[in-house]
Design a protein around this motif. Structure first.
Motif, PDB file in Angstrom:
ATOM      1  N   UNK A  39      31.650  47.490  39.978  1.00 52.69           N
ATOM      2  CA  UNK A  39      31.416  46.538  38.900  1.00 52.69           C
ATOM      3  C   UNK A  39      31.211  45.140  39.434  1.00 52.69           C
ATOM      4  N   UNK A  40      30.805  44.272  38.526  1.00 49.09           N
ATOM      5  CA  UNK A  40      30.525  42.891  38.890  1.00 49.09           C
ATOM      6  C   UNK A  40      30.699  41.994  37.676  1.00 49.09           C
ATOM      7  N   UNK A  41      31.297  40.831  37.888  1.00 48.69           N
ATOM      8  CA  UNK A  41      31.142  39.772  36.889  1.00 48.69           C
ATOM      9  C   UNK A  41      29.691  39.336  36.935  1.00 48.69           C
ATOM     10  N   UNK A  42      29.109  39.079  35.751  1.00 47.79           N
ATOM     11  CA  UNK A  42      27.730  38.591  35.756  1.00 47.79           C
ATOM     12  C   UNK A  42      27.553  37.284  35.012  1.00 47.79           C
ATOM     13  N   UNK A  43      28.531  36.873  34.223  1.00 48.17           N
ATOM     14  CA  UNK A  43      28.366  35.620  33.484  1.00 48.17           C
ATOM     15  C   UNK A  43      29.714  35.037  33.119  1.00 48.17           C
ATOM     16  N   UNK A  44      29.761  33.713  33.029  1.00 44.22           N
ATOM     17  CA  UNK A  44      30.893  33.009  32.436  1.00 44.22           C
ATOM     18  C   UNK A  44      30.331  32.030  31.415  1.00 44.22           C
ATOM     19  N   UNK A  45      30.855  32.121  30.196  1.00 40.92           N
ATOM     20  CA  UNK A  45      30.394  31.281  29.086  1.00 40.92           C
ATOM     21  C   UNK A  45      28.866  31.280  28.972  1.00 40.92           C
ATOM     22  N   UNK A  46      28.281  32.490  29.108  1.00 44.73           N
ATOM     23  CA  UNK A  46      26.850  32.660  28.902  1.00 44.73           C
ATOM     24  C   UNK A  46      25.966  32.246  30.055  1.00 44.73           C
ATOM     25  N   UNK A  70      35.695  43.855  42.686  1.00 40.57           N
ATOM     26  CA  UNK A  70      36.756  44.055  43.674  1.00 40.57           C
ATOM     27  C   UNK A  70      37.237  42.697  44.188  1.00 40.57           C
ATOM     28  N   UNK A  71      38.521  42.450  44.086  1.00 39.99           N
ATOM     29  CA  UNK A  71      39.098  41.189  44.509  1.00 39.99           C
ATOM     30  C   UNK A  71      39.068  40.096  43.453  1.00 39.99           C
ATOM     31  N   UNK A  72      38.436  40.365  42.307  1.00 38.92           N
ATOM     32  CA  UNK A  72      38.373  39.366  41.240  1.00 38.92           C
ATOM     33  C   UNK A  72      39.734  39.230  40.557  1.00 38.92           C
ATOM     34  N   UNK A  73      40.058  38.040  40.109  1.00 35.70           N
ATOM     35  CA  UNK A  73      41.363  37.816  39.471  1.00 35.70           C
ATOM     36  C   UNK A  73      41.515  38.611  38.179  1.00 35.70           C
ATOM     37  N   UNK A  74      40.372  39.010  37.549  1.00 35.70           N
ATOM     38  CA  UNK A  74      40.449  39.794  36.317  1.00 35.70           C
ATOM     39  C   UNK A  74      40.294  41.292  36.569  1.00 35.70           C
TER      40      UNK A  74
END
Length: 296
Positions: free
Chosen positions: A162-169, A177-181
């Motif tokens: 998985x991957x984060x892909x956006x913050x606040x749009x 992996x390793x992300x705080x969430x």
């Protein structure tokens, strides 16, 4: 006729296409770049074992020639989820009905790119044009903000990468992996998949997000076909496992996946535009249940 599995990709060069191609070659697969649909016909005559990555419009012209089964989540999936998983009211209607909206709402076509997914002040602000039929299905949602959004590649009910892909749009890619969430994302995904894994293909992409504001709640953004999703900062080797299952030889889908097999003549494939995914502004929504509180 060659039987070795290979990955056929649409001609549009995208970062995800290149990452998946490298991952496929790393495991000994050939990669066929299809410059035009007619090339797929020649490839299909010469070999079996094709898989596909690329846009749905291009897929509509090559899936039969390649003998590929395209697995896709149902358009209405999100609207069938309990609010504990959506965090907002979600609805399905026609574009004609949505034009009667009297309040702001996030509106988008559930599958295609026939008009921009966006927050519209009311129904009168929706795009017009001869190509936009009043019968076009649209997804309607309460307006919410997403503090962070994550793309999850799911295979047989398990998050593979998985991957984060956006913050606040805004585009903001970072590995899961390793992300705080990470733990919160996987805990929410685990509950979701335990409740409704069988309502999705065995290989699928699910986007989830942290709602903005004081709630701190996690919710589903949308589900997507893996063969048309950007992997952002996800592990491309693990993402490829999901892509290969999501668009592979038609002899391989199990009975469990047959309800999610979309044919090239499916009007949703014809409507959709090619590309490699994008960053939702609000997130996606699905179809309108009759009991919806989104009033017109």
């Amino acid at each position: 006729m060659t039987q070795r599995d290979f990955l056929a990709v649409a001609p549009q060069r995208t970062p995800t296409r290149e990452l998946l191609a490298v991952a496929a070659r790393r495991r000994g697969m050939d990669v066929e770049v299809l410059p035009f649909p007619g090339r797929a016909r020649a490839v299909g005559r010469q070999r079996r074992g094709g898989h596909y990555y690329g846009g749905p419009v291009f897929a509509a012209g090559v899936a039969d020639e390649l003998g590929v089964a395209l697995l896709e989540p149902p358009d209405e999936w999100l609207s069938t989820l309990a609010r504990e998983f959506t965090g907002r009211e979600i609805a399905l209607a026609t574009l004609g009905a949505a034009r009667h909206l009297s309040h702001p709402a996030f509106v988008k076509p559930p599958s295609d790119k026939s008009f921009p997914a966006d927050v519209y002040a009311d129904g009168s602000a929706l795009p017009t044009g001869p190509e936009l039929s009043p019968d076009l299905p649209v997804q309607i949602s309460e307006v919410v903000s997403w503090a962070a959004e994550f793309r999850l590649y799911v295979l047989d009910g398990e998050v593979r990468t998985g991957s984060q892909y956006a913050t606040f749009g805004r585009l903001d890619a970072a590995p899961l992996e390793g992300h705080r969430h990470r733990d919160a994302v996987l805990e929410f995904a685990g509950r979701l998949l335990a409740a409704c894994d069988r309502t999705l293909p065995s290989a699928v992409v699910i986007d989830v997000g942290l709602l903005g504001g004081s709630t701190g709640a996690w919710a589903v953004v949308e589900a997507n076909m893996a063969w048309f999703s950007s992997c952002y900062a996800a592990d491309p080797d693990r993402a490829l496992d999901v892509v290969l299952r999501s668009a592979g030889p038609r002899s391989r889908p199990t009975e469990r996946d047959r309800p999610f097999w979309r044919t090239p003549t499916d009007p949703r494939l014809v409507y959709r535009s090619g590309g490699g995914g994008g960053v939702p502004v609000e997130g996606s929504v699905s179809y309108l249940p009759a009991r919806s509180a989104l009033h017109f």
